[in-house]
Design an enzyme around this catalytic site. Structure first.
Site, PDB file in Angstrom:
ATOM      1  N   ASP A  31      43.106  37.261  55.593  1.00  0.00           N
ATOM      2  CA  ASP A  31      43.607  37.251  54.219  1.00  0.00           C
ATOM      3  C   ASP A  31      42.688  36.381  53.362  1.00  0.00           C
ATOM      4  O   ASP A  31      42.262  35.303  53.768  1.00  0.00           O
ATOM      5  CB  ASP A  31      45.048  36.721  54.189  1.00  0.00           C
ATOM      6  CG  ASP A  31      45.749  37.055  52.886  1.00  0.00           C
ATOM      7  OD1 ASP A  31      46.675  37.892  52.904  1.00  0.00           O
ATOM      8  OD2 ASP A  31      45.362  36.479  51.835  1.00  0.00           O
ATOM      9  N   ILE A  32      42.415  36.837  52.156  1.00  0.00           N
ATOM     10  CA  ILE A  32      41.492  36.140  51.258  1.00  0.00           C
ATOM     11  C   ILE A  32      42.099  34.833  50.723  1.00  0.00           C
ATOM     12  O   ILE A  32      41.369  33.939  50.305  1.00  0.00           O
ATOM     13  CB  ILE A  32      41.067  37.083  50.097  1.00  0.00           C
ATOM     14  CG1 ILE A  32      39.740  36.664  49.507  1.00  0.00           C
ATOM     15  CG2 ILE A  32      42.157  37.190  49.046  1.00  0.00           C
ATOM     16  CD1 ILE A  32      39.136  37.712  48.582  1.00  0.00           C
ATOM     17  N   ASN A  86      55.961  42.729  53.587  1.00  0.00           N
ATOM     18  CA  ASN A  86      56.613  42.703  52.281  1.00  0.00           C
ATOM     19  C   ASN A  86      56.704  44.136  51.756  1.00  0.00           C
ATOM     20  O   ASN A  86      55.702  44.869  51.763  1.00  0.00           O
ATOM     21  CB  ASN A  86      55.808  41.843  51.303  1.00  0.00           C
ATOM     22  CG  ASN A  86      55.780  40.375  51.701  1.00  0.00           C
ATOM     23  OD1 ASN A  86      56.764  39.846  52.220  1.00  0.00           O
ATOM     24  ND2 ASN A  86      54.661  39.713  51.475  1.00  0.00           N
ATOM     25  N   GLY A  92      57.609  40.651  47.137  1.00  0.00           N
ATOM     26  CA  GLY A  92      56.295  40.028  47.075  1.00  0.00           C
ATOM     27  C   GLY A  92      55.137  40.944  47.406  1.00  0.00           C
ATOM     28  O   GLY A  92      54.000  40.477  47.511  1.00  0.00           O
ATOM     29  N   GLN A  93      55.385  42.248  47.573  1.00  0.00           N
ATOM     30  CA  GLN A  93      54.261  43.144  47.854  1.00  0.00           C
ATOM     31  C   GLN A  93      53.388  43.268  46.614  1.00  0.00           C
ATOM     32  O   GLN A  93      53.880  43.589  45.519  1.00  0.00           O
ATOM     33  CB  GLN A  93      54.752  44.529  48.299  1.00  0.00           C
ATOM     34  CG  GLN A  93      53.596  45.428  48.738  1.00  0.00           C
ATOM     35  CD  GLN A  93      54.039  46.756  49.344  1.00  0.00           C
ATOM     36  OE1 GLN A  93      55.226  47.078  49.361  1.00  0.00           O
ATOM     37  NE2 GLN A  93      53.080  47.526  49.826  1.00  0.00           N
ATOM     38  N   HIS A  99      50.842  46.960  55.150  1.00  0.00           N
ATOM     39  CA  HIS A  99      50.132  45.937  55.924  1.00  0.00           C
ATOM     40  C   HIS A  99      51.125  44.981  56.540  1.00  0.00           C
ATOM     41  O   HIS A  99      52.192  44.718  55.975  1.00  0.00           O
ATOM     42  CB  HIS A  99      49.126  45.169  55.055  1.00  0.00           C
ATOM     43  CG  HIS A  99      49.693  44.580  53.800  1.00  0.00           C
ATOM     44  ND1 HIS A  99      49.928  45.327  52.667  1.00  0.00           N
ATOM     45  CD2 HIS A  99      50.079  43.324  53.493  1.00  0.00           C
ATOM     46  CE1 HIS A  99      50.424  44.553  51.722  1.00  0.00           C
ATOM     47  NE2 HIS A  99      50.541  43.326  52.202  1.00  0.00           N
ATOM     48  N   HIS A 101      51.344  41.058  57.696  1.00  0.00           N
ATOM     49  CA  HIS A 101      50.740  39.726  57.734  1.00  0.00           C
ATOM     50  C   HIS A 101      50.973  39.154  59.133  1.00  0.00           C
ATOM     51  O   HIS A 101      52.082  39.274  59.683  1.00  0.00           O
ATOM     52  CB  HIS A 101      51.425  38.792  56.740  1.00  0.00           C
ATOM     53  CG  HIS A 101      51.297  39.179  55.301  1.00  0.00           C
ATOM     54  ND1 HIS A 101      50.433  38.540  54.426  1.00  0.00           N
ATOM     55  CD2 HIS A 101      51.934  40.129  54.558  1.00  0.00           C
ATOM     56  CE1 HIS A 101      50.555  39.066  53.217  1.00  0.00           C
ATOM     57  NE2 HIS A 101      51.457  40.044  53.268  1.00  0.00           N
TER      58      HIS A 101
HETATM   59  P1  AMP Z   1      51.316  41.356  49.830  1.00  0.00           P
HETATM   60  O1  AMP Z   1      51.538  40.345  48.740  1.00  0.00           O
HETATM   61  O2  AMP Z   1      52.332  41.320  50.937  1.00  0.00           O
HETATM   62  O3  AMP Z   1      51.108  42.742  49.260  1.00  0.00           O
HETATM   63  O4  AMP Z   1      49.967  40.928  50.541  1.00  0.00           O
HETATM   64  C1  AMP Z   1      48.725  41.234  50.025  1.00  0.00           C
HETATM   65  C2  AMP Z   1      47.769  40.226  50.588  1.00  0.00           C
HETATM   66  O5  AMP Z   1      46.460  40.711  50.399  1.00  0.00           O
HETATM   67  C3  AMP Z   1      47.843  38.845  49.931  1.00  0.00           C
HETATM   68  O6  AMP Z   1      48.181  37.857  50.901  1.00  0.00           O
HETATM   69  C4  AMP Z   1      46.430  38.650  49.376  1.00  0.00           C
HETATM   70  O7  AMP Z   1      45.974  37.330  49.487  1.00  0.00           O
HETATM   71  C5  AMP Z   1      45.620  39.609  50.225  1.00  0.00           C
HETATM   72  N1  AMP Z   1      44.402  40.106  49.636  1.00  0.00           N
HETATM   73  C6  AMP Z   1      44.215  40.569  48.373  1.00  0.00           C
HETATM   74  N2  AMP Z   1      42.940  40.973  48.195  1.00  0.00           N
HETATM   75  C7  AMP Z   1      42.312  40.770  49.390  1.00  0.00           C
HETATM   76  C8  AMP Z   1      40.989  40.992  49.859  1.00  0.00           C
HETATM   77  N3  AMP Z   1      40.030  41.510  49.059  1.00  0.00           N
HETATM   78  N4  AMP Z   1      40.678  40.652  51.130  1.00  0.00           N
HETATM   79  C9  AMP Z   1      41.621  40.124  51.934  1.00  0.00           C
HETATM   80  N5  AMP Z   1      42.899  39.897  51.563  1.00  0.00           N
HETATM   81  C10 AMP Z   1      43.243  40.216  50.306  1.00  0.00           C
END
Ligand code: AMP
Length: 113
Positions: A31-32, A86, A92-93, A99, A101
């Protein structure tokens, strides 16, 4: 079908990511914006918008099995880790490509917020 979706673009390597596992069906990458010392996202390569849209048990099952494998490989399985999916904005999605986590490496509170 080609989707203009952030995670589909990571699958196509159009956007860089730190990949930790990959097979024919799924991809796992860091995760970024990590919320724990280990924070990996596991996605199906096929575009599925949310868990609520999922109708293929093999897609969901493979994603979760890769999540478990990543947790073992990251060394967080024995101590305990959390898998979170999520679903929709109220939960929180923010990225609308299914995906899981994988979070661990620190004590995790229950219940989550
Ligand atoms: P959600 O909020 O459950 O949809 O999770 C989306 C996740 O994607 C969040 O934890 C972000 O930090 C992560 N995210 C967004 N952009 C990127 C990216 N380019 N590379 C890796 N993770 C990312």
């Amino acid at each position: 079908m080609v989707h203009d979706c952030l995670f589909c673009r990571i699958v196509r390597r159009e956007i860089p990511a730190t990949v930790v596992a990959e097979d024919e069906h799924c991809l796992a990458f860091r995760d970024i914006a990590p919320k724990a010392p280990t924070h990996v996202l596991v996605i199906p390569k096929v575009h599925v918008r949310t868990l609520d849209d999922a109708d293929d048990a093999s897609v969901v099952g493979r994603m979760l099995l890769m999540a478990a494998r990543v947790a073992r490989d990251e060394g967080i399985a024995a101590a305990g880790y959390r898998t979170v999916v999520n679903t929709n904005a109220g939960a929180g999605q923010t990225v609308f490509h299914l995906h899981a986590h994988v979070l661990g490496g620190r004590p995790l509170e229950w219940p989550p917020g």
